[in-house]
Scaffold this motif. Structure first.
Motif, PDB file in Angstrom:
ATOM      1  N   ARG A  97      39.842  20.222  32.771  1.00  0.00           N
ATOM      2  CA  ARG A  97      38.435  20.484  32.449  1.00  0.00           C
ATOM      3  C   ARG A  97      38.214  21.975  32.228  1.00  0.00           C
ATOM      4  N   ASN A  98      37.520  22.337  31.139  1.00  0.00           N
ATOM      5  CA  ASN A  98      37.189  23.740  30.873  1.00  0.00           C
ATOM      6  C   ASN A  98      36.015  24.161  31.743  1.00  0.00           C
ATOM      7  N   VAL A  99      36.184  25.305  32.401  1.00  0.00           N
ATOM      8  CA  VAL A  99      35.162  25.846  33.284  1.00  0.00           C
ATOM      9  C   VAL A  99      35.012  27.327  32.967  1.00  0.00           C
ATOM     10  N   ARG A 100      33.785  27.828  32.992  1.00  0.00           N
ATOM     11  CA  ARG A 100      33.510  29.248  32.771  1.00  0.00           C
ATOM     12  C   ARG A 100      33.037  29.848  34.075  1.00  0.00           C
ATOM     13  N   ARG A 101      33.795  30.822  34.575  1.00  0.00           N
ATOM     14  CA  ARG A 101      33.443  31.506  35.813  1.00  0.00           C
ATOM     15  C   ARG A 101      32.679  32.775  35.465  1.00  0.00           C
ATOM     16  N   VAL A 102      31.535  32.964  36.091  1.00  0.00           N
ATOM     17  CA  VAL A 102      30.729  34.166  35.870  1.00  0.00           C
ATOM     18  C   VAL A 102      30.977  35.085  37.062  1.00  0.00           C
ATOM     19  N   ARG A 103      31.483  36.294  36.741  1.00  0.00           N
ATOM     20  CA  ARG A 103      31.872  37.219  37.797  1.00  0.00           C
ATOM     21  C   ARG A 103      31.270  38.605  37.587  1.00  0.00           C
ATOM     22  N   VAL A 104      31.034  39.310  38.689  1.00  0.00           N
ATOM     23  CA  VAL A 104      30.595  40.702  38.680  1.00  0.00           C
ATOM     24  C   VAL A 104      31.725  41.519  39.304  1.00  0.00           C
ATOM     25  N   GLY A 105      32.099  42.614  38.646  1.00  0.00           N
ATOM     26  CA  GLY A 105      33.129  43.476  39.214  1.00  0.00           C
ATOM     27  C   GLY A 105      34.063  43.995  38.154  1.00  0.00           C
ATOM     28  N   PRO A 106      35.002  44.814  38.516  1.00  0.00           N
ATOM     29  CA  PRO A 106      35.468  45.037  39.881  1.00  0.00           C
ATOM     30  C   PRO A 106      34.528  45.952  40.662  1.00  0.00           C
ATOM     31  N   LEU A 107      34.464  45.700  41.965  1.00  0.00           N
ATOM     32  CA  LEU A 107      33.651  46.497  42.874  1.00  0.00           C
ATOM     33  C   LEU A 107      34.587  47.367  43.712  1.00  0.00           C
ATOM     34  N   SER A 108      34.095  48.529  44.129  1.00  0.00           N
ATOM     35  CA  SER A 108      34.964  49.525  44.753  1.00  0.00           C
ATOM     36  C   SER A 108      35.426  49.179  46.157  1.00  0.00           C
ATOM     37  N   ASP A 109      34.591  48.454  46.927  1.00  0.00           N
ATOM     38  CA  ASP A 109      34.986  48.156  48.299  1.00  0.00           C
ATOM     39  C   ASP A 109      34.172  46.983  48.843  1.00  0.00           C
ATOM     40  N   VAL A 110      34.509  46.566  50.042  1.00  0.00           N
ATOM     41  CA  VAL A 110      33.865  45.409  50.665  1.00  0.00           C
ATOM     42  C   VAL A 110      32.387  45.676  50.943  1.00  0.00           C
ATOM     43  N   ASP A 111      32.047  46.887  51.359  1.00  0.00           N
ATOM     44  CA  ASP A 111      30.632  47.207  51.630  1.00  0.00           C
ATOM     45  C   ASP A 111      29.795  47.057  50.359  1.00  0.00           C
ATOM     46  N   THR A 112      30.323  47.519  49.239  1.00  0.00           N
ATOM     47  CA  THR A 112      29.617  47.369  47.960  1.00  0.00           C
ATOM     48  C   THR A 112      29.488  45.893  47.615  1.00  0.00           C
ATOM     49  N   ALA A 113      30.555  45.136  47.816  1.00  0.00           N
ATOM     50  CA  ALA A 113      30.514  43.694  47.537  1.00  0.00           C
ATOM     51  C   ALA A 113      29.445  43.013  48.385  1.00  0.00           C
ATOM     52  N   ASP A 114      29.318  43.415  49.644  1.00  0.00           N
ATOM     53  CA  ASP A 114      28.283  42.835  50.514  1.00  0.00           C
ATOM     54  C   ASP A 114      26.883  43.154  50.000  1.00  0.00           C
ATOM     55  N   ARG A 115      26.664  44.410  49.585  1.00  0.00           N
ATOM     56  CA  ARG A 115      25.335  44.793  49.067  1.00  0.00           C
ATOM     57  C   ARG A 115      25.005  44.038  47.778  1.00  0.00           C
ATOM     58  N   VAL A 116      25.970  43.938  46.877  1.00  0.00           N
ATOM     59  CA  VAL A 116      25.739  43.244  45.615  1.00  0.00           C
ATOM     60  C   VAL A 116      25.526  41.748  45.867  1.00  0.00           C
ATOM     61  N   THR A 117      26.253  41.182  46.828  1.00  0.00           N
ATOM     62  CA  THR A 117      26.061  39.772  47.196  1.00  0.00           C
ATOM     63  C   THR A 117      24.616  39.531  47.622  1.00  0.00           C
ATOM     64  N   ASP A 118      24.084  40.409  48.457  1.00  0.00           N
ATOM     65  CA  ASP A 118      22.690  40.266  48.906  1.00  0.00           C
ATOM     66  C   ASP A 118      21.722  40.396  47.729  1.00  0.00           C
ATOM     67  N   GLN A 119      22.012  41.308  46.795  1.00  0.00           N
ATOM     68  CA  GLN A 119      21.140  41.482  45.631  1.00  0.00           C
ATOM     69  C   GLN A 119      21.152  40.227  44.753  1.00  0.00           C
ATOM     70  N   ILE A 120      22.313  39.651  44.555  1.00  0.00           N
ATOM     71  CA  ILE A 120      22.424  38.437  43.728  1.00  0.00           C
ATOM     72  C   ILE A 120      21.665  37.297  44.389  1.00  0.00           C
ATOM     73  N   ALA A 121      21.845  37.123  45.688  1.00  0.00           N
ATOM     74  CA  ALA A 121      21.119  36.070  46.404  1.00  0.00           C
ATOM     75  C   ALA A 121      19.616  36.309  46.325  1.00  0.00           C
ATOM     76  N   GLY A 122      19.197  37.569  46.349  1.00  0.00           N
ATOM     77  CA  GLY A 122      17.783  37.908  46.245  1.00  0.00           C
ATOM     78  C   GLY A 122      17.195  37.615  44.873  1.00  0.00           C
TER      79      GLY A 122
END
Length: 133
Positions: A97-122
């Motif tokens: 099955r063809n699937v398209r993954r939507v991704r943001v990044g690369p991100l510099s570190d885990v702290d940045t990933a956590d902040r961006v995760t919260d922004q996306i959820a928001g």
């Protein structure tokens, strides 16, 4: 976004698990930051996005996996308008099955990933899964 596949049903990125299972992957679209509308007020500073270093894993956030191209593009466009960083739509085949993954990044570190995760959820989008390539 009714065709989004639960993140638990798919590997979070086109890593070795997907390739070992016979999956194929290709990037269909990648958009550099700053090509959408003005970033949201709480956007991560531009300096937090770094180019990948050869041999070093990169951190991405997978926001969704879609069978429908239009739905994947709609989410990618929404992320671009928010100015959270580079957005890519990666097409892969899993279980025939063809699937398209939507991704943001690369991100510099885990702290940045956590902040961006919260922004996306928001933004009302599902909480993204971390993918390391």
């Amino acid at each position: 976004m009714t065709d989004a596949t639960p993140a638990e049903a798919l590997p979070p990125a086109a890593g070795s698990t997907a390739r070992a299972a016979g999956a194929t992957t290709r990037i269909v679209a990648a958009t550099p930051p700053g090509t959408g509308a003005a970033p949201a007020a709480a956007a991560v500073p531009a300096g937090s996005i770094t180019p990948p270093v050869p041999g070093k894993p990169s951190i991405y956030l997978q926001v969704g996996a879609f069978s429908d191209v239009a739905n994947a593009q709609r989410v990618a466009d929404q992320l671009n308008r928010a100015g959270l960083g580079p957005v890519s739509v990666v097409e892969t085949q899993i279980g025939g099955r063809n699937v398209r993954r939507v991704r943001v990044g690369p991100l510099s570190d885990v702290d940045t990933a956590d902040r961006v995760t919260d922004q996306i959820a928001g933004m009302g989008l599902p909480r993204p899964q971390v993918a390391v390539d």
